[in-house]
Design a protein around this motif. Structure first.
Motif, PDB file in Angstrom:
ATOM      1  N   SER A 140     -19.322   5.439   4.315  1.00 54.84           N
ATOM      2  CA  SER A 140     -18.123   4.755   3.839  1.00 54.84           C
ATOM      3  C   SER A 140     -17.064   4.791   4.933  1.00 54.84           C
ATOM      4  N   TYR A 141     -16.071   3.932   4.781  1.00 57.59           N
ATOM      5  CA  TYR A 141     -14.970   3.893   5.726  1.00 57.59           C
ATOM      6  C   TYR A 141     -13.840   4.778   5.247  1.00 57.59           C
ATOM      7  N   TYR A 142     -13.214   5.460   6.188  1.00 62.49           N
ATOM      8  CA  TYR A 142     -11.981   6.172   5.901  1.00 62.49           C
ATOM      9  C   TYR A 142     -10.874   5.308   6.456  1.00 62.49           C
ATOM     10  N   ILE A 143     -10.008   4.869   5.590  1.00 67.47           N
ATOM     11  CA  ILE A 143      -8.942   3.973   5.983  1.00 67.47           C
ATOM     12  C   ILE A 143      -7.629   4.679   5.692  1.00 67.47           C
ATOM     13  N   PRO A 144      -6.732   4.771   6.661  1.00 68.66           N
ATOM     14  CA  PRO A 144      -5.488   5.495   6.432  1.00 68.66           C
ATOM     15  C   PRO A 144      -4.793   5.024   5.161  1.00 68.66           C
ATOM     16  N   GLN A 145      -4.260   5.973   4.427  1.00 65.23           N
ATOM     17  CA  GLN A 145      -3.683   5.702   3.122  1.00 65.23           C
ATOM     18  C   GLN A 145      -2.584   4.648   3.188  1.00 65.23           C
ATOM     19  N   GLU A 146      -1.793   4.688   4.244  1.00 67.45           N
ATOM     20  CA  GLU A 146      -0.693   3.723   4.309  1.00 67.45           C
ATOM     21  C   GLU A 146      -1.212   2.297   4.460  1.00 67.45           C
ATOM     22  N   SER A 147      -2.424   2.112   4.978  1.00 68.98           N
ATOM     23  CA  SER A 147      -2.934   0.751   5.118  1.00 68.98           C
ATOM     24  C   SER A 147      -3.749   0.323   3.906  1.00 68.98           C
ATOM     25  N   LEU A 148      -4.143   1.265   3.040  1.00 68.28           N
ATOM     26  CA  LEU A 148      -4.909   0.897   1.846  1.00 68.28           C
ATOM     27  C   LEU A 148      -4.427   1.663   0.625  1.00 68.28           C
ATOM     28  N   ALA A 149      -3.171   1.564   0.320  1.00 69.04           N
ATOM     29  CA  ALA A 149      -2.665   2.148  -0.912  1.00 69.04           C
ATOM     30  C   ALA A 149      -3.314   1.413  -2.072  1.00 69.04           C
ATOM     31  N   ASP A 150      -3.397   2.072  -3.230  1.00 77.27           N
ATOM     32  CA  ASP A 150      -4.064   1.473  -4.389  1.00 77.27           C
ATOM     33  C   ASP A 150      -3.540   0.076  -4.697  1.00 77.27           C
ATOM     34  N   ARG A 165     -18.612   4.504  -7.806  1.00 73.22           N
ATOM     35  CA  ARG A 165     -18.652   4.982  -6.422  1.00 73.22           C
ATOM     36  C   ARG A 165     -17.389   4.527  -5.698  1.00 73.22           C
ATOM     37  N   ARG A 166     -16.813   5.426  -4.931  1.00 74.40           N
ATOM     38  CA  ARG A 166     -15.656   5.108  -4.099  1.00 74.40           C
ATOM     39  C   ARG A 166     -16.180   4.826  -2.700  1.00 74.40           C
ATOM     40  N   VAL A 167     -16.142   3.565  -2.306  1.00 69.62           N
ATOM     41  CA  VAL A 167     -16.682   3.175  -1.005  1.00 69.62           C
ATOM     42  C   VAL A 167     -15.599   3.055   0.067  1.00 69.62           C
ATOM     43  N   ALA A 168     -14.358   2.880  -0.350  1.00 70.09           N
ATOM     44  CA  ALA A 168     -13.234   2.825   0.590  1.00 70.09           C
ATOM     45  C   ALA A 168     -12.402   4.069   0.331  1.00 70.09           C
ATOM     46  N   SER A 205      -2.209  -2.041  -2.650  1.00 67.31           N
ATOM     47  CA  SER A 205      -2.642  -2.947  -1.595  1.00 67.31           C
ATOM     48  C   SER A 205      -4.103  -3.342  -1.803  1.00 67.31           C
ATOM     49  N   ILE A 206      -4.949  -2.373  -2.138  1.00 70.49           N
ATOM     50  CA  ILE A 206      -6.356  -2.674  -2.400  1.00 70.49           C
ATOM     51  C   ILE A 206      -6.453  -3.649  -3.563  1.00 70.49           C
ATOM     52  N   LYS A 207      -5.739  -3.355  -4.632  1.00 70.20           N
ATOM     53  CA  LYS A 207      -5.789  -4.221  -5.811  1.00 70.20           C
ATOM     54  C   LYS A 207      -5.339  -5.639  -5.475  1.00 70.20           C
ATOM     55  N   SER A 208      -4.234  -5.781  -4.762  1.00 66.32           N
ATOM     56  CA  SER A 208      -3.745  -7.128  -4.454  1.00 66.32           C
ATOM     57  C   SER A 208      -4.714  -7.874  -3.551  1.00 66.32           C
TER      58      SER A 208
END
Length: 176
Positions: A39-49, A168-171, A51-54
């Motif tokens: 899986s990818y680890y993406i910094p939280q500031e670039s993929l806040a919940d 499963r949490r993939v991001a 942001s992912i949802k939108s």
């Protein structure tokens, strides 16, 4: 601070060895692939919940109403696992395998109570038949329904609860 400097140096060393036109998507978008967790680890500031949802909802708007077609991968007809491939690739540049059977082994397992937008949800809908969707929060998930096409459904619906297998949490949202 030390982790940031090391990450920056490693990123620079990796980028400098590649052509400027061949920078991997995960480097351009601030994420790092974890081979062991696949899986990818993406910094939280670039993929806040939010942001992912939108980002996922933007992709849903592109696919909404597309008819279900087993094995389909286009807007003329798509199946559930291909929809997940398109949504994740186009929203957060994350490459998923083609089949539900392969996708169910990606990332890390999370309980239903811990679901966050962007988590994959899996169902057993028949003998040797699995189904996948992406959770978007508020008890809802996006999927390619065999009867409704690409749609949003309620996870708490009796049918989906009865057939639920896992999530499963993939991001991963951890900071690398």
């Amino acid at each position: 601070m030390f982790k940031i400097i090391i990450s920056a140096l490693l990123g620079f060393a990796f980028i400098s060895s590649a052509s400027a036109f061949e920078i991997p998507k995960e480097i351009k978008h601030g994420g790092f692939f974890n081979q062991s967790a696949r899986s990818y680890y993406i910094p939280q500031e670039s993929l806040a919940d939010g942001s992912i949802k939108s980002r996922i909802l933007e992709q849903y708007n592109n696919w909404k109403g597309t008819r279900y077609h087993f094995g389909g991968t286009t807007r003329r007809g798509i199946d559930c696992s291909a929809l997940m491939q398109h949504i994740f690739s186009d929203s957060i540049n994350l490459s998923l395998p083609r089949t539900t059977g392969e996708q169910i082994h990606r990332g890390k397992s999370v309980s239903q109570q811990q679901l966050k937008p962007g988590d994959l949800v899996f169902f057993n809908t028949g003998p040797d038949h699995r189904h996948v969707g992406v959770y978007i929060g508020g008890d809802e998930f996006i999927h390619a329904s065999s009867s409704k096409g690409v749609t949003i459904s309620m996870l708490s619906n009796r049918y989906w609860q009865h057939h639920y297998i896992t999530a499963r949490r993939v991001a991963d949202r951890r900071i690398s």
